[in-house]
Enzyme design. Sequence first.
Site, PDB file in Angstrom:
ATOM      1  N   ARG A 156       0.742  -1.263   0.077  1.00  0.00           N
ATOM      2  CA  ARG A 156       0.081  -0.090  -0.043  1.00  0.00           C
ATOM      3  C   ARG A 156       0.837   1.214   0.055  1.00  0.00           C
ATOM      4  O   ARG A 156       2.157   1.240   0.619  1.00  0.00           O
ATOM      5  CB  ARG A 156      -0.915   0.007   1.031  1.00  0.00           C
ATOM      6  CG  ARG A 156      -1.960  -0.938   1.165  1.00  0.00           C
ATOM      7  CD  ARG A 156      -3.035  -0.854   2.283  1.00  0.00           C
ATOM      8  NE  ARG A 156      -2.565  -1.283   3.538  1.00  0.00           N
ATOM      9  CZ  ARG A 156      -1.879  -0.682   4.457  1.00  0.00           C
ATOM     10  NH1 ARG A 156      -1.917   0.709   4.459  1.00  0.00           N
ATOM     11  NH2 ARG A 156      -1.360  -1.242   5.560  1.00  0.00           N
ATOM     12  N   TYR A 167      -1.399  -3.561  -6.779  1.00  0.00           N
ATOM     13  CA  TYR A 167      -1.129  -4.164  -5.476  1.00  0.00           C
ATOM     14  C   TYR A 167      -2.691  -4.398  -4.612  1.00  0.00           C
ATOM     15  O   TYR A 167      -3.360  -3.396  -4.614  1.00  0.00           O
ATOM     16  CB  TYR A 167      -0.164  -3.506  -4.372  1.00  0.00           C
ATOM     17  CG  TYR A 167      -0.246  -4.100  -3.392  1.00  0.00           C
ATOM     18  CD1 TYR A 167       0.176  -5.515  -2.925  1.00  0.00           C
ATOM     19  CD2 TYR A 167      -0.890  -3.467  -2.070  1.00  0.00           C
ATOM     20  CE1 TYR A 167       0.166  -6.086  -1.789  1.00  0.00           C
ATOM     21  CE2 TYR A 167      -0.842  -3.790  -0.851  1.00  0.00           C
ATOM     22  CZ  TYR A 167      -0.573  -5.207  -0.807  1.00  0.00           C
ATOM     23  OH  TYR A 167      -0.506  -5.756   0.562  1.00  0.00           O
ATOM     24  N   LYS A 192      -9.917  -2.379   1.147  1.00  0.00           N
ATOM     25  CA  LYS A 192      -9.532  -1.436   2.081  1.00  0.00           C
ATOM     26  C   LYS A 192     -10.486  -0.053   1.763  1.00  0.00           C
ATOM     27  O   LYS A 192     -10.656   0.510   2.558  1.00  0.00           O
ATOM     28  CB  LYS A 192      -8.185  -1.078   2.190  1.00  0.00           C
ATOM     29  CG  LYS A 192      -7.272  -2.245   2.868  1.00  0.00           C
ATOM     30  CD  LYS A 192      -7.901  -2.715   4.282  1.00  0.00           C
ATOM     31  CE  LYS A 192      -7.199  -3.823   5.193  1.00  0.00           C
ATOM     32  NZ  LYS A 192      -6.143  -4.595   4.903  1.00  0.00           N
ATOM     33  N   HIS A 214     -10.850  -2.770  11.167  1.00  0.00           N
ATOM     34  CA  HIS A 214      -9.832  -3.625  10.628  1.00  0.00           C
ATOM     35  C   HIS A 214      -9.589  -4.623  11.557  1.00  0.00           C
ATOM     36  O   HIS A 214      -8.486  -4.717  12.191  1.00  0.00           O
ATOM     37  CB  HIS A 214      -8.512  -2.975  10.640  1.00  0.00           C
ATOM     38  CG  HIS A 214      -7.196  -3.291   9.666  1.00  0.00           C
ATOM     39  ND1 HIS A 214      -6.014  -2.956   9.888  1.00  0.00           N
ATOM     40  CD2 HIS A 214      -7.271  -4.283   8.741  1.00  0.00           C
ATOM     41  CE1 HIS A 214      -5.108  -3.759   9.114  1.00  0.00           C
ATOM     42  NE2 HIS A 214      -5.874  -4.653   8.460  1.00  0.00           N
ATOM     43  N   SER A 263      -1.532  -4.014   9.964  1.00  0.00           N
ATOM     44  CA  SER A 263      -1.349  -4.433   9.123  1.00  0.00           C
ATOM     45  C   SER A 263      -0.048  -5.496   9.203  1.00  0.00           C
ATOM     46  O   SER A 263       1.161  -5.026   9.868  1.00  0.00           O
ATOM     47  CB  SER A 263      -0.939  -3.814   7.705  1.00  0.00           C
ATOM     48  OG  SER A 263      -2.118  -3.031   7.671  1.00  0.00           O
ATOM     49  N   CYS A 291       0.399  -7.808  11.620  1.00  0.00           N
ATOM     50  CA  CYS A 291       0.727  -7.886  13.090  1.00  0.00           C
ATOM     51  C   CYS A 291      -0.381  -9.035  13.823  1.00  0.00           C
ATOM     52  O   CYS A 291      -0.365  -9.252  14.955  1.00  0.00           O
ATOM     53  CB  CYS A 291       0.258  -6.573  13.780  1.00  0.00           C
ATOM     54  SG  CYS A 291       1.643  -5.377  13.540  1.00  0.00           S
ATOM     55  N   ASP A 333      -9.607 -10.168   8.485  1.00  0.00           N
ATOM     56  CA  ASP A 333      -8.950  -8.880   8.194  1.00  0.00           C
ATOM     57  C   ASP A 333      -9.917  -7.627   8.559  1.00  0.00           C
ATOM     58  O   ASP A 333      -9.580  -6.685   8.922  1.00  0.00           O
ATOM     59  CB  ASP A 333      -8.464  -8.623   6.779  1.00  0.00           C
ATOM     60  CG  ASP A 333      -7.640  -7.648   6.477  1.00  0.00           C
ATOM     61  OD1 ASP A 333      -6.434  -7.184   7.082  1.00  0.00           O
ATOM     62  OD2 ASP A 333      -8.018  -6.809   5.398  1.00  0.00           O
ATOM     63  N   ASN A 338       6.148  -8.649   2.060  1.00  0.00           N
ATOM     64  CA  ASN A 338       4.856  -8.196   1.923  1.00  0.00           C
ATOM     65  C   ASN A 338       4.334  -9.334   0.970  1.00  0.00           C
ATOM     66  O   ASN A 338       3.190  -8.741   0.261  1.00  0.00           O
ATOM     67  CB  ASN A 338       4.326  -6.925   1.757  1.00  0.00           C
ATOM     68  CG  ASN A 338       3.041  -6.596   1.978  1.00  0.00           C
ATOM     69  OD1 ASN A 338       2.498  -7.223   2.811  1.00  0.00           O
ATOM     70  ND2 ASN A 338       2.617  -5.922   0.853  1.00  0.00           N
ATOM     71  N   ARG A 340       2.004 -12.054  -0.662  1.00  0.00           N
ATOM     72  CA  ARG A 340       0.649 -12.597  -0.315  1.00  0.00           C
ATOM     73  C   ARG A 340       0.080 -13.627  -1.090  1.00  0.00           C
ATOM     74  O   ARG A 340       0.597 -13.904  -2.112  1.00  0.00           O
ATOM     75  CB  ARG A 340      -0.289 -11.142  -0.524  1.00  0.00           C
ATOM     76  CG  ARG A 340       0.270 -10.079   0.309  1.00  0.00           C
ATOM     77  CD  ARG A 340      -0.881  -9.872   1.367  1.00  0.00           C
ATOM     78  NE  ARG A 340      -0.222  -8.777   2.297  1.00  0.00           N
ATOM     79  CZ  ARG A 340      -0.932  -8.438   3.539  1.00  0.00           C
ATOM     80  NH1 ARG A 340      -1.744  -8.944   3.837  1.00  0.00           N
ATOM     81  NH2 ARG A 340      -0.179  -7.480   4.318  1.00  0.00           N
TER      82      ARG A 340
HETATM   83  P1  GTP Z   1      -2.616  -7.899   7.252  1.00  0.00           P
HETATM   84  O1  GTP Z   1      -3.162  -9.055   6.292  1.00  0.00           O
HETATM   85  O2  GTP Z   1      -1.534  -7.191   6.888  1.00  0.00           O
HETATM   86  O3  GTP Z   1      -3.604  -7.045   7.938  1.00  0.00           O
HETATM   87  O4  GTP Z   1      -1.791  -8.814   8.407  1.00  0.00           O
HETATM   88  P2  GTP Z   1      -2.370  -9.638   9.708  1.00  0.00           P
HETATM   89  O5  GTP Z   1      -2.649  -8.785  10.863  1.00  0.00           O
HETATM   90  O6  GTP Z   1      -3.498 -10.545   9.207  1.00  0.00           O
HETATM   91  O7  GTP Z   1      -0.927 -10.243   9.948  1.00  0.00           O
HETATM   92  P3  GTP Z   1      -0.408 -11.855   9.908  1.00  0.00           P
HETATM   93  O8  GTP Z   1      -1.381 -12.750  10.829  1.00  0.00           O
HETATM   94  O9  GTP Z   1      -0.410 -12.209   8.599  1.00  0.00           O
HETATM   95  O10 GTP Z   1       0.940 -11.942  10.463  1.00  0.00           O
HETATM   96  C1  GTP Z   1       2.107 -11.313  10.191  1.00  0.00           C
HETATM   97  C2  GTP Z   1       3.322 -11.573  10.515  1.00  0.00           C
HETATM   98  O11 GTP Z   1       3.524 -11.808  12.029  1.00  0.00           O
HETATM   99  C3  GTP Z   1       3.593 -13.177  10.203  1.00  0.00           C
HETATM  100  O12 GTP Z   1       4.988 -13.257   9.581  1.00  0.00           O
HETATM  101  C4  GTP Z   1       3.257 -13.991  11.171  1.00  0.00           C
HETATM  102  O13 GTP Z   1       4.076 -15.000  11.315  1.00  0.00           O
HETATM  103  C5  GTP Z   1       3.722 -13.103  12.355  1.00  0.00           C
HETATM  104  N1  GTP Z   1       3.143 -13.398  13.455  1.00  0.00           N
HETATM  105  C6  GTP Z   1       1.567 -13.487  13.773  1.00  0.00           C
HETATM  106  N2  GTP Z   1       1.247 -14.178  14.890  1.00  0.00           N
HETATM  107  C7  GTP Z   1       2.469 -14.099  15.757  1.00  0.00           C
HETATM  108  C8  GTP Z   1       2.753 -14.364  17.075  1.00  0.00           C
HETATM  109  O14 GTP Z   1       1.658 -14.705  17.803  1.00  0.00           O
HETATM  110  N3  GTP Z   1       3.871 -14.301  17.682  1.00  0.00           N
HETATM  111  C9  GTP Z   1       5.016 -13.876  16.497  1.00  0.00           C
HETATM  112  N4  GTP Z   1       5.982 -13.968  17.180  1.00  0.00           N
HETATM  113  N5  GTP Z   1       4.673 -13.410  15.415  1.00  0.00           N
HETATM  114  C10 GTP Z   1       3.427 -13.702  14.965  1.00  0.00           C
HETATM  115  C1  SPV Z   2      -2.990  -4.821   5.247  1.00  0.00           C
HETATM  116  O1  SPV Z   2      -2.059  -3.992   4.706  1.00  0.00           O
HETATM  117  O2  SPV Z   2      -3.595  -4.429   6.209  1.00  0.00           O
HETATM  118  C2  SPV Z   2      -3.491  -5.859   4.367  1.00  0.00           C
HETATM  119  C3  SPV Z   2      -3.175  -5.980   2.966  1.00  0.00           C
HETATM  120  O3  SPV Z   2      -4.461  -6.438   4.721  1.00  0.00           O
HETATM  121  S1  SPV Z   2      -3.935  -4.998   1.975  1.00  0.00           S
HETATM  122  O4  SPV Z   2      -5.190  -5.443   1.353  1.00  0.00           O
HETATM  123  O5  SPV Z   2      -3.095  -4.645   0.889  1.00  0.00           O
HETATM  124  O6  SPV Z   2      -4.323  -3.769   2.627  1.00  0.00           O
HETATM  125 MN    MN Z   3      -5.145  -5.563   6.973  1.00  0.00          MN
END
Ligand code: GTP
Ligand code: SPV
Ligand code: MN
Length: 576
Positions: free
Chosen positions: A63, A191, A200, A220, A242, A244, A271, A359, A361
């Site tokens: 983004r 993207y 979003k 979110h 994002s 996290c 999400d 990033n 996906r």
């Molecule tokens: P968006 O799709 O961007 O909104 O992200 P999201 O909040 O769905 O994040 P996602 O669950 O994909 O996690 C992002 C990164 O954080 C990944 O590399 C995970 O492996 C890592 N992660 C997720 N949960 C944990 C956790 O409990 N501990 C640690 N150390 N890392 C984590």
């Molecule tokens: C984020 O960045 O929080 C995502 C991926 O979930 S996107 O759809 O590109 O915003």
């Molecule tokens: Mn997101």
Amino acid sequence: MNAWVAEVAALTRPDRVHWCDGSDAENAELVRRMEADGTLIRLNEQTHPNSFLHRSDPDDVARVEHLTFVCTPERDDAGPNNHWMAPAEAHAKIDALFDGCMEGRTMYVIPYCMGPIDSPLSRCGVEITDSPYVVANMRIMTRMGAPALARIEKEGSFVKGLHSTGELDPNRRFIMHFPAELTIKSYGSGYGGNALLGKKCHALRIASYQARSEGWLAEHMLILGITNPQGETHHIAAAFPSACGKTNLAMLIPPEGYLKDGWKITTVGDDICWMRPGKDGRLYAINPEAGFFGVAPGTSKKSNPNALACLQRDAIFTNVGVTADNQPWWEGIGNGLTPVTDWRGEPYDADKRPAAHPNSRFTVSARSCPSYSPEAENPEGVPISAIVFGGRRASLVPLVFEARDWTHGVLVGAAMGSETTAAATGAVGVMRRDPMAMKPFCGYNFADYFSHWLSFDNGSNKLPKIFHVNWFRKGDDGTFLWPGFGDNLRVLEWMIGRVKGEAGAVETPIGNLPAAGDLNLDGVELGEEARAKLFGFERDGWKAEFDSIGEYLDTYGPRMPQALKDEQRRVVESLD
Ligand code: GTP
Ligand code: SPV
Ligand code: MN
């Protein structure tokens, strides 16, 4: 709608116009053409049937927050949390880019529904795009095609989204929102968050604006169901910035002992969450999406087996590496294979760049997830028992605490800080305020947004409890102190215990923390430092943090609700 489509065609001048019906035949034809021109590369049919790799332009991988605008008539209505441009100026600027931009291309018209097609909470939109990759992704991420078109024709109103990949020049790229006109215009990026306009742009920026005037919330947040050994199910919504941890928490598999006892997590969404008070005053939530657009790196059989199971077939991978036998590969996949080609299509060289972009996906249908909840299709939504806020904080912030009441919980959300990630362009690892994980996504002034949140505490609603978590606390050696992933269930168990009035806690100025014994840590190895940092309350650090939170709230001037400023002062005084 026909008039608008004709108007767009007159501006962009495509060679052909194609109305998407969402059928398999249509998708097969699109895929065939994308394979022919290299937009999609078929992966190993034995290991990953009907799955594809897409390599984006190397300058178009995330983004672009600095090029994303909220164009309300008054600048103050967009707020200091958004980049703003006057609507007339924004239309003129971006329409000049759209002028003739689809010459030689096909223009696709995508009717879509965000949320179950028969839900009163769902909303529809139409995205016009010249990108077949966007069509293929929207087909997975939304309810796209004929049923959505029928609903739009019945309702009359829908969100208008216009998108072109343009020439992918980062200097000729804008993502513009006109909330009062229910309109989105996005140019110059292919993207996800910039181009899949249902996600979003519609489901958060436009929807949050609509939700404010209609009395609901567009957030979110992931939504999960947690079922205990007695068979009781609660639903939890959680906002993390994002990259996290939302996808991972939403698909959590309980640790060994919990599994044996019969604990279970079901996934409603990973999400986005739309919620509003039901007749009984509880908040009812739907996931407006139909698929997952998840972060690939770090996804493994160990960290997220459910995600890996979804990815066995019918998936699109964007900007990952590939192995010699053409399987997708990313850092942390942990499958014993090695990549030969990186996300840019060059020979893999660990000294040069990672195999997968940080990033990178995957796009996959939610229905392919083993933990997908049947409740995700419930038109009434699911009742929410707890709301969780969380950030990526190496220091200060403990594993979990509970807000005292709704107003304090809104402050906890408003005060969220998190270290930036690769989901947006720019520096990674820089701590910034990201209230309710909505900094990049709130379609109006944050001060008004906090007022809207506070307004739900009206005496008749039965509101969920609010919590804050931090899975990312680090020790002095720089490693994570909490095992995370499946073990996060222990924290969820404590939350549900608090909701039911059964689990204990100690009061501190920042909220209620679990005391020793309140949280089940059987089988978790935690050293002295880990226990102190994960469950401790650091008064001096929090004093400084709350001074900075106060300064942050002040940047919104007199529009910031007094109740929130008062709450901040109360915490500051109790810290003395
Ligand atoms: P968006 O799709 O961007 O909104 O992200 P999201 O909040 O769905 O994040 P996602 O669950 O994909 O996690 C992002 C990164 O954080 C990944 O590399 C995970 O492996 C890592 N992660 C997720 N949960 C944990 C956790 O409990 N501990 C640690 N150390 N890392 C984590
Ligand atoms: C984020 O960045 O929080 C995502 C991926 O979930 S996107 O759809 O590109 O915003
Ligand atoms: Mn997101």
